[in-house]
Write a protein that holds these residues in place. Sequence first.
Motif, PDB file in Angstrom:
ATOM      1  N   LEU A 198      23.752  79.604   0.729  1.00 31.80           N
ATOM      2  CA  LEU A 198      25.097  79.655   1.308  1.00 31.80           C
ATOM      3  C   LEU A 198      25.366  81.017   1.946  1.00 31.80           C
ATOM      4  CD1 LEU A 198      26.934  77.828  -1.591  1.00 31.80           C
ATOM      5  CD2 LEU A 198      26.775  76.986   0.757  1.00 31.80           C
ATOM      6  N   SER A 199      24.868  82.071   1.315  1.00 28.16           N
ATOM      7  CA  SER A 199      25.059  83.418   1.866  1.00 28.16           C
ATOM      8  C   SER A 199      24.289  83.599   3.159  1.00 28.16           C
ATOM      9  CB  SER A 199      24.631  84.471   0.846  1.00 28.16           C
ATOM     10  OG  SER A 199      25.484  84.457  -0.283  1.00 28.16           O
ATOM     11  N   LYS A 200      23.122  82.962   3.263  1.00 27.56           N
ATOM     12  CA  LYS A 200      22.354  83.059   4.509  1.00 27.56           C
ATOM     13  C   LYS A 200      23.111  82.427   5.659  1.00 27.56           C
ATOM     14  CE  LYS A 200      17.593  83.416   2.814  1.00 27.56           C
ATOM     15  NZ  LYS A 200      16.254  82.753   2.730  1.00 27.56           N
ATOM     16  N   ARG A 201      23.717  81.254   5.395  1.00 31.97           N
ATOM     17  CA  ARG A 201      24.482  80.638   6.478  1.00 31.97           C
ATOM     18  C   ARG A 201      25.726  81.463   6.784  1.00 31.97           C
ATOM     19  NH1 ARG A 201      26.869  74.499   6.466  1.00 31.97           N
ATOM     20  NH2 ARG A 201      28.453  75.462   5.136  1.00 31.97           N
ATOM     21  N   ALA A 202      26.353  82.018   5.756  1.00 31.05           N
ATOM     22  CA  ALA A 202      27.525  82.870   5.975  1.00 31.05           C
ATOM     23  C   ALA A 202      27.164  84.076   6.826  1.00 31.05           C
ATOM     24  CB  ALA A 202      28.095  83.320   4.634  1.00 31.05           C
ATOM     25  N   ALA A 218      30.929  82.283   1.960  1.00 28.06           N
ATOM     26  CA  ALA A 218      30.828  83.361   0.974  1.00 28.06           C
ATOM     27  C   ALA A 218      31.579  83.001  -0.302  1.00 28.06           C
ATOM     28  CB  ALA A 218      31.363  84.660   1.564  1.00 28.06           C
ATOM     29  N   ASP A 219      32.746  82.376  -0.153  1.00 30.49           N
ATOM     30  CA  ASP A 219      33.506  81.946  -1.329  1.00 30.49           C
ATOM     31  C   ASP A 219      32.736  80.883  -2.110  1.00 30.49           C
ATOM     32  OD1 ASP A 219      35.643  83.655  -0.958  1.00 30.49           O
ATOM     33  OD2 ASP A 219      36.796  82.217   0.234  1.00 30.49           O
ATOM     34  N   ALA A 220      32.076  79.964  -1.382  1.00 26.70           N
ATOM     35  CA  ALA A 220      31.276  78.940  -2.052  1.00 26.70           C
ATOM     36  C   ALA A 220      30.110  79.575  -2.808  1.00 26.70           C
ATOM     37  CB  ALA A 220      30.765  77.919  -1.027  1.00 26.70           C
ATOM     38  N   ALA A 221      29.502  80.595  -2.202  1.00 29.20           N
ATOM     39  CA  ALA A 221      28.403  81.299  -2.866  1.00 29.20           C
ATOM     40  C   ALA A 221      28.888  82.009  -4.126  1.00 29.20           C
ATOM     41  CB  ALA A 221      27.767  82.302  -1.908  1.00 29.20           C
ATOM     42  N   ARG A 222      30.069  82.612  -4.041  1.00 29.00           N
ATOM     43  CA  ARG A 222      30.625  83.317  -5.198  1.00 29.00           C
ATOM     44  C   ARG A 222      30.993  82.366  -6.319  1.00 29.00           C
ATOM     45  NH1 ARG A 222      35.247  84.859  -4.174  1.00 29.00           N
ATOM     46  NH2 ARG A 222      35.496  86.196  -5.981  1.00 29.00           N
ATOM     47  N   SER A 223      31.345  81.118  -5.979  1.00 27.82           N
ATOM     48  CA  SER A 223      31.660  80.141  -7.031  1.00 27.82           C
ATOM     49  C   SER A 223      30.416  79.779  -7.832  1.00 27.82           C
ATOM     50  CB  SER A 223      32.275  78.877  -6.407  1.00 27.82           C
ATOM     51  OG  SER A 223      31.313  78.155  -5.656  1.00 27.82           O
ATOM     52  N   SER A 228      27.438  87.895  -6.788  1.00 27.65           N
ATOM     53  CA  SER A 228      26.645  87.968  -5.562  1.00 27.65           C
ATOM     54  C   SER A 228      27.162  89.090  -4.665  1.00 27.65           C
ATOM     55  CB  SER A 228      26.703  86.635  -4.810  1.00 27.65           C
ATOM     56  OG  SER A 228      26.091  86.755  -3.543  1.00 27.65           O
ATOM     57  N   ALA A 229      26.434  90.203  -4.639  1.00 31.45           N
ATOM     58  CA  ALA A 229      26.835  91.328  -3.786  1.00 31.45           C
ATOM     59  C   ALA A 229      26.834  90.917  -2.321  1.00 31.45           C
ATOM     60  CB  ALA A 229      25.893  92.500  -4.010  1.00 31.45           C
ATOM     61  N   LYS A 230      25.874  90.070  -1.947  1.00 32.55           N
ATOM     62  CA  LYS A 230      25.780  89.655  -0.540  1.00 32.55           C
ATOM     63  C   LYS A 230      27.011  88.862  -0.122  1.00 32.55           C
ATOM     64  CE  LYS A 230      22.543  87.785   2.822  1.00 32.55           C
ATOM     65  NZ  LYS A 230      21.159  87.336   3.056  1.00 32.55           N
ATOM     66  N   ALA A 231      27.497  87.993  -1.010  1.00 33.65           N
ATOM     67  CA  ALA A 231      28.677  87.194  -0.686  1.00 33.65           C
ATOM     68  C   ALA A 231      29.901  88.094  -0.522  1.00 33.65           C
ATOM     69  CB  ALA A 231      28.917  86.149  -1.769  1.00 33.65           C
ATOM     70  N   TYR A 232      30.072  89.049  -1.429  1.00 32.74           N
ATOM     71  CA  TYR A 232      31.185  89.996  -1.302  1.00 32.74           C
ATOM     72  C   TYR A 232      31.056  90.811  -0.017  1.00 32.74           C
ATOM     73  CZ  TYR A 232      33.285  89.459  -5.949  1.00 32.74           C
ATOM     74  OH  TYR A 232      33.941  88.991  -7.059  1.00 32.74           O
TER      75      TYR A 232
END
Length: 297
Positions: A198-202, A218-223, A228-232
Motif C-alpha cells: 500500500l505504501s508503494k502505491r501511495a 498511507a492511512d490504509a497502510a498505517r491501519s 510504518s515510517a514510510k506511511a507517515y
Amino acid sequence: CARERCAAPPANRPSRGASPSPTMSATQWNIKVRIDTLDRGGVPVKNMWAVGNTVMVQIEPHATVNMLKQRIALLVAAHMKHQTIASENGNELDDIRKLEECTADGGTLILHVRQPKEEEAPPVEISDDEDLWGEEEAAPEPLPEGDAMTKELTDEEVDRQNALKGSAAELLEDGDKAGALAKLTEAIMVGAPSAMLLSKRAELLLKLKRPLAAMRDADAARSINPDSAKAYRIRGVAQRYIGRYEQAKADLDTAQQIDYEDSVADVHSYVSKRVAKLVLKAIQDAKNAAAEAPADQ
C-alpha cells in the motif's frame, strides 16, 4: 551603587516571647527580604508577592548571597540574574559574601528585581507557498473491501500478486508510471495487501501529484502497521503540498523518529519553520486585536 563592606554581625538574639530552638537556631536563620522593586519587564507572572511585601527566608548563616537568591527565585518567581540584594542602607551585596558576614538572624535585606523587557519580534509575514499543488480531480484508487483486506491468500493468489508487483517494478524502471500504478492496483485488489504494498502505491500516487489518494493509501497502510515510517512520511509530504502544514509536521516528526530519512529532511525543515511562523503570527494577531478592542465600559 557601592558594594557593601560587610562587618561582623551582632550576636544572635532570640525573638521576644519565644525560646530559641537548640538545633534550628544554630543551623538556620530567618532572613527578612523586603521587596522594594519588582519589575518583571512586562511579562505576566502568577505570584502572590508584590512591592512592599516582606518574604521570610530560612537559610543557613554560612550560605552566600547567591544561595539566598536561589531561594528567593523559587518564592518570588524571579530569576537570580534579575535580582539585586542590598543591605538596609542600600549598598549592594556581593554574590559570594556569606550572610553571616553581612546580616544577622532576623535581619532585613532589600530585594530589587529588574527583568529586562523582552524585545518584540518584528511582524511576521507569511509568504505565498508557490509549490502547492492544485486540487485533485481523479477518483481515489480502489481498495479491497471488507474481509478481502485481511483474508488469507491462496498459493495461486500469492503468486499472482507477486507477479503483478514485479510487473509494476519493471514498468517503473521504464518510466511508465501510469502502467505501474495499474499493476500495483491489480496486486492490491488480489486481497490482503501488506502495508509495504500500500505504501508503494501511495508513493507512486505522490509522484503523480495525487496527494489525497496517496494519503488514503498511507492511512490504509498505517491501519495494518501503525509503526510504518514510510506511511507517515508519505502522508506528511502529501499534506505539505496541500497546505496542511501542522499535520504535515506532526506526520514527519513521527516518521523521522521511527526511521530517519534524509530524503524528506528539507520538507520537514520547511514545514517546521512555516508552522513556527504561523504560530507566532497568530500570537501577534491576537495581541493586536486585544490592543484595538474597545475598553469595557
